[in-house]
Design a protein around this motif. Structure first.
Motif, PDB file in Angstrom:
ATOM      1  N   ALA A  98     -10.925   5.866  10.750  1.00 12.96           N
ATOM      2  CA  ALA A  98     -10.415   6.349   9.467  1.00 12.96           C
ATOM      3  C   ALA A  98      -8.923   6.087   9.312  1.00 12.96           C
ATOM      4  O   ALA A  98      -8.413   6.033   8.188  1.00 12.96           O
ATOM      5  N   PHE A  99      -8.201   5.927  10.439  1.00  4.19           N
ATOM      6  CA  PHE A  99      -6.735   5.847  10.393  1.00  4.19           C
ATOM      7  C   PHE A  99      -6.163   4.533  10.907  1.00  4.19           C
ATOM      8  O   PHE A  99      -5.123   4.078  10.428  1.00  4.19           O
ATOM      9  N   PHE A 100      -6.834   3.930  11.882  1.00  4.96           N
ATOM     10  CA  PHE A 100      -6.202   2.841  12.615  1.00  4.96           C
ATOM     11  C   PHE A 100      -5.852   1.647  11.738  1.00  4.96           C
ATOM     12  O   PHE A 100      -4.839   0.985  11.943  1.00  4.96           O
ATOM     13  N   GLY A 101      -6.665   1.352  10.743  1.00  5.51           N
ATOM     14  CA  GLY A 101      -6.406   0.200   9.892  1.00  5.51           C
ATOM     15  C   GLY A 101      -5.074   0.260   9.170  1.00  5.51           C
ATOM     16  O   GLY A 101      -4.497  -0.779   8.814  1.00  5.51           O
ATOM     17  N   TYR A 102      -4.531   1.462   8.953  1.00  7.92           N
ATOM     18  CA  TYR A 102      -3.259   1.584   8.239  1.00  7.92           C
ATOM     19  C   TYR A 102      -2.086   1.002   9.021  1.00  7.92           C
ATOM     20  O   TYR A 102      -1.047   0.697   8.432  1.00  7.92           O
ATOM     21  N   PHE A 103      -2.238   0.858  10.333  1.00  6.55           N
ATOM     22  CA  PHE A 103      -1.140   0.277  11.116  1.00  6.55           C
ATOM     23  C   PHE A 103      -0.992  -1.215  10.850  1.00  6.55           C
ATOM     24  O   PHE A 103       0.029  -1.810  11.213  1.00  6.55           O
ATOM     25  N   ALA A 104      -1.992  -1.831  10.238  1.00 10.62           N
ATOM     26  CA  ALA A 104      -1.908  -3.228   9.809  1.00 10.62           C
ATOM     27  C   ALA A 104      -2.237  -3.284   8.328  1.00 10.62           C
ATOM     28  O   ALA A 104      -3.260  -3.818   7.917  1.00 10.62           O
ATOM     29  N   SER A 105      -1.377  -2.695   7.522  1.00 15.51           N
ATOM     30  CA  SER A 105      -1.599  -2.665   6.084  1.00 15.51           C
ATOM     31  C   SER A 105      -0.255  -2.580   5.377  1.00 15.51           C
ATOM     32  O   SER A 105       0.784  -2.324   5.999  1.00 15.51           O
ATOM     33  N   VAL A 106      -0.285  -2.781   4.064  1.00 13.23           N
ATOM     34  CA  VAL A 106       0.944  -2.677   3.273  1.00 13.23           C
ATOM     35  C   VAL A 106       1.057  -1.296   2.632  1.00 13.23           C
ATOM     36  O   VAL A 106       1.890  -1.086   1.751  1.00 13.23           O
ATOM     37  N   LEU A 107       0.235  -0.363   3.067  1.00 13.53           N
ATOM     38  CA  LEU A 107       0.277   1.002   2.561  1.00 13.53           C
ATOM     39  C   LEU A 107       1.150   1.862   3.473  1.00 13.53           C
ATOM     40  O   LEU A 107       1.382   1.522   4.630  1.00 13.53           O
ATOM     41  N   SER A 108       1.595   2.999   2.965  1.00 10.40           N
ATOM     42  CA  SER A 108       2.614   3.780   3.670  1.00 10.40           C
ATOM     43  C   SER A 108       2.045   4.836   4.606  1.00 10.40           C
ATOM     44  O   SER A 108       2.807   5.485   5.324  1.00 10.40           O
ATOM     45  N   GLU A 109       0.718   5.027   4.626  1.00  7.54           N
ATOM     46  CA  GLU A 109       0.155   6.034   5.520  1.00  7.54           C
ATOM     47  C   GLU A 109       0.422   5.715   6.988  1.00  7.54           C
ATOM     48  O   GLU A 109       0.594   6.632   7.804  1.00  7.54           O
ATOM     49  N   GLY A 110       0.456   4.425   7.330  1.00 14.15           N
ATOM     50  CA  GLY A 110       0.706   4.062   8.723  1.00 14.15           C
ATOM     51  C   GLY A 110       2.020   4.604   9.236  1.00 14.15           C
ATOM     52  O   GLY A 110       2.116   5.090  10.374  1.00 14.15           O
ATOM     53  N   ALA A 111       3.064   4.560   8.414  1.00 17.52           N
ATOM     54  CA  ALA A 111       4.365   5.101   8.815  1.00 17.52           C
ATOM     55  C   ALA A 111       4.270   6.603   9.038  1.00 17.52           C
ATOM     56  O   ALA A 111       4.880   7.145   9.967  1.00 17.52           O
ATOM     57  N   ALA A 112       3.515   7.293   8.187  1.00 17.86           N
ATOM     58  CA  ALA A 112       3.351   8.742   8.354  1.00 17.86           C
ATOM     59  C   ALA A 112       2.666   9.060   9.673  1.00 17.86           C
ATOM     60  O   ALA A 112       3.085   9.968  10.404  1.00 17.86           O
ATOM     61  N   PHE A 113       1.613   8.303  10.006  1.00 17.08           N
ATOM     62  CA  PHE A 113       0.881   8.566  11.247  1.00 17.08           C
ATOM     63  C   PHE A 113       1.762   8.293  12.471  1.00 17.08           C
ATOM     64  O   PHE A 113       1.776   9.080  13.422  1.00 17.08           O
TER      65      PHE A 113
END
Length: 477
Positions: free
Chosen positions: A142-157
């Motif tokens: 549910a979360f890991f994909g955000y670390f390789a994305s242009v969305l800002s949730e990865g920075a929050a995590f």
């Protein structure tokens, strides 16, 4: 700082990094597709996806694009700039390569996990258990994909992991405490400035920071370092937010529009009564389910200016105060969306991966699989989870010698998750599964820490006693 602990930190870091890289790249790279918000960060980098819709597949490389203006503020752009510079050093095409960004994300996540494990001060066996538990959260599908994305949730995590590790280390003495302060500042700047919603973390972080202290800290030794960290993070956040649209005010009216026509007036309840309570005409029922960017939204209506003040935070708050039953219903739906965890409209693979549009990866589905299974229970599942975390956090906090620091971090994430839940559930209106990612992630991170707080802290060897020379009795002459 003992050599044994340095070796433990290094071992956890490299083991976690190896697992995360395999998880990211094997058998094919995965990421998170763009729901359309990515341009707000990309155009600041001189890159933007302009040639096709982006929800079905991940675009792993972004080339240059026409200049665009964005006042959006996110620490994700800092990580993107580092990844972009690394890509240029590697002579990779494009302004931003998400493969480089994903590797950088894995490095940061591994660093956060290592900091938390060292801060927990467990035996080697229990440190392995802690590493696995934290990996199950950070690497969840549910979360890991955000670390390789242009969305800002990865920075929050990433910011939350680093912040947790930094605060735990600041509870120690000596070199570890100052190392923790540096990690705390780094993690707090990334986590707090990731999105407008994560600004809610600032006051809760400040409270947690002022509660963190070594057992023997007194006076300046107690207050000096936390106050210095708080001053740096506060000043940095103010300066960062001053560079653009602070708190995302540009989308405030759009958010209230979605709350009104997707949340409150949803076509499933008393539409006429709800419109009347909001001060809107009955014919506005035709706009139920529309979005701000739909083809025929209410704001295109010739009389919209007359009712514009009714689509405001103040009017929505007035409606909530007069309709507590509807508030509970909306929060129950938001709890279901929170526990669902997996965003349905974003794919995980690139176009050349041989997967159908919107295909999702399920390599690490453990925690999101469990929450998804209980999602229909809504508040009847989410509230007991929070109560258990709160109980475990207070239990650890009251253990002043053993687990006070873990309790502080748990309660910080719990309070943030609850606040974010209310903000997304009552003040955003659409895409609430995605918006509630900032609720479920800190909830699961706090839950992992709650479980780990029951593991015994390793026994510290007492300092060697200093042998004193026997006193010589003086003989009066």
């Amino acid at each position: 700082m003992k050599f044994r602990e340095i070796r433990l930190a290094s071992g956890v870091f490299f083991a976690a990094l190896g697992v995360l890289l395999v998880r990211f790249l094997v058998p094919r790279p995965i990421g998170m597709a763009d729901n359309g918000d990515g341009w707000r960060i990309l155009c600041r980098l001189g890159a933007r996806e302009v040639d096709r819709p982006s929800e079905h597949f991940v675009r792993f490389s972004y080339g240059p694009a026409p200049a665009c203006n964005s006042e959006y503020i996110s620490s994700q752009s800092w990580i993107d700039k580092i990844a972009g510079g690394a890509g240029q050093l590697l002579d990779l095409p494009g302004i931003l390569n998400l493969l480089v960004l994903g590797v950088l994300g894995c490095l940061l996540v591994a660093g956060g996990i290592a900091a938390i494990v060292v801060g927990l001060r467990l035996s080697v066996r229990n440190s392995v258990i802690a590493t696995i538990a934290l990996l199950l959260v950070a690497a969840d599908s549910a979360f890991f994909g955000y670390f390789a994305s242009v969305l800002s949730e990865g920075a929050a995590f990433v910011g939350m992991l680093l912040l947790a590790g930094g605060l735990l280390l600041m509870h120690r003495t000596g070199t570890w405490r100052y190392t923790g302060a540096a990690i705390t500042m780094f993690g707090a700047m990334i986590g707090i400035n990731a999105k407008s919603q994560t600004l809610l973390l600032m006051p809760i972080f400040a409270l947690a920071l002022l509660c963190i202290r070594p057992a023997s800290g007194r006076g300046m030794a107690r207050w000096g370092l936390p106050l210095a960290v708080l001053a740096v993070v506060s000043t940095g956040t103010v300066l960062t937010q001053a560079t653009g649209d602070s708190a995302n005010a540009e989308y405030r009216e759009a958010n209230m529009y979605h709350v009104v026509f997707n949340g409150i007036v949803d076509g499933k309840h008393d539409t006429a009564g709800d419109l009347a309570a909001l001060g809107l005409p009955p014919r506005y029922a035709q706009y139920v389910g529309t979005g701000w960017w739909s083809e025929n939204p209410a704001w295109r209506d010739p009389e919209y200016a007359r009712y514009r003040d009714q689509i405001s935070r103040r009017n929505v708050a007035r409606y909530y105060l007069g309709h507590p039953g509807r508030v509970v219903e909306m929060l129950h739906r938001s709890a279901q969306e929170t526990l669902t965890a997996r965003v349905p409209n974003l794919g995980s693979f690139g176009e050349r991966a041989g997967q159908p549009p919107l295909a999702k990866e399920y390599r690490v589905p453990v925690l999101s699989g469990i929450t998804g299974w209980i999602a229909p229970l809504g508040l009847f599942a989410l509230l007991p989870i929070w109560l258990l975390i709160g109980w475990a956090g207070l239990r650890a906090f009251r253990n002043r010698v053993g687990r006070r620091d873990v309790g502080i971090v748990m309660l910080m994430f719990l309070l943030f998750a609850m606040g974010q839940f209310l903000v997304s559930g009552l003040a955003e209106g659409i895409e609430n599964i995605k918006h509630q990612q900032l609720t479920i992630y800190p909830t699961l991170l706090a839950a992992a820490l709650a479980a780990l707080s029951f593991l015994p802290r390793r026994a510290e060897k007492p300092p060697a006693a200093v042998e004193r020379e026997p006193e010589t009795a003086s003989v009066a002459g």
